[in-house]
Design a protein around this motif. Structure first.
Motif, PDB file in Angstrom:
ATOM      1  N   LEU A  84      56.371  79.963  56.395  1.00  0.00           N
ATOM      2  CA  LEU A  84      56.970  78.709  55.935  1.00  0.00           C
ATOM      3  C   LEU A  84      55.934  77.847  55.228  1.00  0.00           C
ATOM      4  N   GLY A  85      56.368  77.161  54.183  1.00  0.00           N
ATOM      5  CA  GLY A  85      55.534  76.183  53.514  1.00  0.00           C
ATOM      6  C   GLY A  85      55.612  74.853  54.228  1.00  0.00           C
ATOM      7  N   GLU A  86      54.739  73.929  53.853  1.00  0.00           N
ATOM      8  CA  GLU A  86      54.788  72.608  54.478  1.00  0.00           C
ATOM      9  C   GLU A  86      56.109  71.924  54.140  1.00  0.00           C
ATOM     10  N   GLY A  87      56.629  71.167  55.097  1.00  0.00           N
ATOM     11  CA  GLY A  87      57.887  70.474  54.885  1.00  0.00           C
ATOM     12  C   GLY A  87      58.647  70.296  56.185  1.00  0.00           C
ATOM     13  N   ILE A  88      59.852  69.761  56.067  1.00  0.00           N
ATOM     14  CA  ILE A  88      60.721  69.534  57.212  1.00  0.00           C
ATOM     15  C   ILE A  88      61.842  70.561  57.177  1.00  0.00           C
ATOM     16  N   TYR A  89      62.063  71.234  58.288  1.00  0.00           N
ATOM     17  CA  TYR A  89      63.071  72.281  58.394  1.00  0.00           C
ATOM     18  C   TYR A  89      64.099  71.909  59.460  1.00  0.00           C
ATOM     19  N   ARG A  90      65.355  72.174  59.131  1.00  0.00           N
ATOM     20  CA  ARG A  90      66.455  71.875  60.044  1.00  0.00           C
ATOM     21  C   ARG A  90      66.775  73.138  60.846  1.00  0.00           C
ATOM     22  N   ILE A  91      66.488  73.090  62.143  1.00  0.00           N
ATOM     23  CA  ILE A  91      66.729  74.213  63.038  1.00  0.00           C
ATOM     24  C   ILE A  91      67.957  73.910  63.886  1.00  0.00           C
ATOM     25  N   THR A  92      68.897  74.851  63.942  1.00  0.00           N
ATOM     26  CA  THR A  92      70.090  74.694  64.788  1.00  0.00           C
ATOM     27  C   THR A  92      69.992  75.652  65.965  1.00  0.00           C
ATOM     28  N   VAL A  93      70.252  75.131  67.147  1.00  0.00           N
ATOM     29  CA  VAL A  93      70.227  75.906  68.388  1.00  0.00           C
ATOM     30  C   VAL A  93      71.633  75.914  68.972  1.00  0.00           C
ATOM     31  N   LYS A  94      72.086  77.089  69.392  1.00  0.00           N
ATOM     32  CA  LYS A  94      73.446  77.223  69.940  1.00  0.00           C
ATOM     33  C   LYS A  94      73.383  77.974  71.262  1.00  0.00           C
ATOM     34  N   ASP A  95      74.177  77.503  72.262  1.00  0.00           N
ATOM     35  CA  ASP A  95      74.212  78.207  73.546  1.00  0.00           C
ATOM     36  C   ASP A  95      75.417  79.136  73.614  1.00  0.00           C
ATOM     37  N   SER A  96      75.593  79.806  74.764  1.00  0.00           N
ATOM     38  CA  SER A  96      76.642  80.824  74.893  1.00  0.00           C
ATOM     39  C   SER A  96      78.045  80.241  74.903  1.00  0.00           C
ATOM     40  N   GLU A  97      78.175  78.922  75.088  1.00  0.00           N
ATOM     41  CA  GLU A  97      79.493  78.284  75.056  1.00  0.00           C
ATOM     42  C   GLU A  97      79.816  77.710  73.692  1.00  0.00           C
ATOM     43  N   GLY A  98      78.935  77.931  72.727  1.00  0.00           N
ATOM     44  CA  GLY A  98      79.176  77.435  71.372  1.00  0.00           C
ATOM     45  C   GLY A  98      78.698  76.033  71.124  1.00  0.00           C
ATOM     46  N   CYS A  99      78.061  75.424  72.120  1.00  0.00           N
ATOM     47  CA  CYS A  99      77.522  74.077  71.938  1.00  0.00           C
ATOM     48  C   CYS A  99      76.238  74.175  71.123  1.00  0.00           C
ATOM     49  N   SER A 100      76.059  73.309  70.139  1.00  0.00           N
ATOM     50  CA  SER A 100      74.888  73.384  69.279  1.00  0.00           C
ATOM     51  C   SER A 100      74.271  72.017  69.044  1.00  0.00           C
ATOM     52  N   LEU A 101      73.004  72.039  68.709  1.00  0.00           N
ATOM     53  CA  LEU A 101      72.302  70.817  68.318  1.00  0.00           C
ATOM     54  C   LEU A 101      71.292  71.174  67.241  1.00  0.00           C
TER      55      LEU A 101
END
Length: 245
Positions: free
Chosen positions: A138-155
Motif C-alpha cells: 500500500l502507498g501512503e494514504g487513508i484506506y477504508r477497511i470494512t469488517v463483517k462478522d458471521s451475523e452480517g454486522c459490519s463496521l
C-alpha cells in the motif's frame, strides 16, 4: 504568488452532532460538523470523498469516519468521528507500517477484529470480503477497511498508512534532474530567472513549490518535460525533508 500561512488563522472543525445507526443492517446514521477560522467559504468531505458545501453527512452505517474541512485558501484540518452499532459488540483496531518506497509501495495494514460472532471477514475499499486481515503493498494514504462478522454486522475503520523515509538522495537522484531541466541557460541560473537553482540552498528553500509545480507539469517550461518517475522522485525527496543527502 506568496505561500499561504495556514497557521496565522487556522481552520477549526467541531462536531455538532452525531446519530448512531439503529442496527447492523441500517445506514441511517449521521454526522454534522461546523467550521470556524480560516477563510470562507468552507468545504467538507468524508473519508476522502468529493467536497461539499454542507457539513452534514447522512446515510451512514457504523464505524469510524474521517471528516475533512477545507477553506477557500486550501487550508484544511481533519477529525475522526465514530458511530457505534446498536446492540453489537463488534469492534476493530488496526496497526499500520509506513510506506518507505518511492517508486513502488510497501505499506501494510493489519486489522484486529473482536466480538461475539466470529469468524470475521475483511475488505479494503470496494474490494471483496475475505478472511485475510492483512493488506500489503500500500502507498501512503487513508484506506477504508470494512469488517463483517458471521451475523452480517459490519463496521468501517479508516486506516492510515504514513509516509516513511524513502531514502531518495539529492546527490544521487535529484540534482541531475534539476541540473538538466531547471538550472540551465535562460532558466534558473545566474543571470537568468530567480531563484538560482545552481545553489542547493535555493533548491531546498523552494522545495515545496518545485514539488507542486513539477506535479502539475507547469515546471519545467518551454516545451521541456520530465518523466513521471522523475516527478515522483522529486515528490519523495521533498516529503522526506529535502535534505542534502
Amino acid at each position: 504568488m506568496a505561500a499561504v500561512d495556514c497557521g496565522a488563522n487556522p481552520v477549526v472543525l467541531s462536531v455538532e452532532s452525531k446519530t448512531n445507526p439503529t442496527s447492523c443492517e441500517s445506514f441511517d446514521g449521521g454526522i454534522t460538523v461546523t467550521a470556524s477560522g480560516g477563510e470562507t467559504p468552507y468545504q467538507y468531505s468524508i473519508n476522502g470523498g468529493t467536497f461539499q458545501s454542507s457539513g452534514a453527512f447522512s446515510g451512514l452505517g457504523g464505524g469510524t469516519f474521517t471528516i475533512t474541512l477545507q477553506d477557500s485558501k486550501g487550508c484544511d484540518t481533519q477529525t475522526e468521528v465514530t458511530l457505534a452499532i446498536q446492540n453489537s459488540d463488534l469492534a476493530a483496531t488496526y496497526h499500520s507500517t509506513a510506506d518507505s518506497e518511492c517508486l513502488s509501495n510497501n505499506g501494510k495494514i493489519t486489522v484486529n477484529a473482536t466480538g461475539s460472532h466470529p469468524p470475521f471477514q475483511f475488505k479494503i475499499g470496494s474490494g471483496s470480503f475475505s478472511t485475510d486481515s492483512v493488506f500489503s503493498e500500500l502507498g501512503e494514504g487513508i484506506y477504508r477497511i470494512t469488517v463483517k462478522d458471521s451475523e452480517g454486522c459490519s463496521l468501517t475503520v479508516n486506516a492510515t498508512v504514513a509516509h516513511g523515509n524513502t531514502g531518495i538522495s539529492w546527490t544521487g537522484n535529484i540534482k541531475a534532474i534539476i541540473d538538466a531541466n531547471c538550472a540551465v541557460s535562460g532558466c534558473h541560473v545566474s543571470g537568468g530567472q530567480s531563484p538560482n537553482f545552481s545553489s542547493f540552498a535555493n533548491v531546498q528553500k523552494n522545495a515545496s513549490e518545485i514539488k507542486a509545480r513539477t506535479a502539475s507539469r507547469s515546471m519545467p517550461p518551454d516545451g521541456r518535460s520530465i518523466t513521471q518517475e522523475q516527478i515522483n522522485l522529486i515528490s519523495c525527496w521533498v516529503t522526506d525533508g529535502a535534505v542534502n543527502n
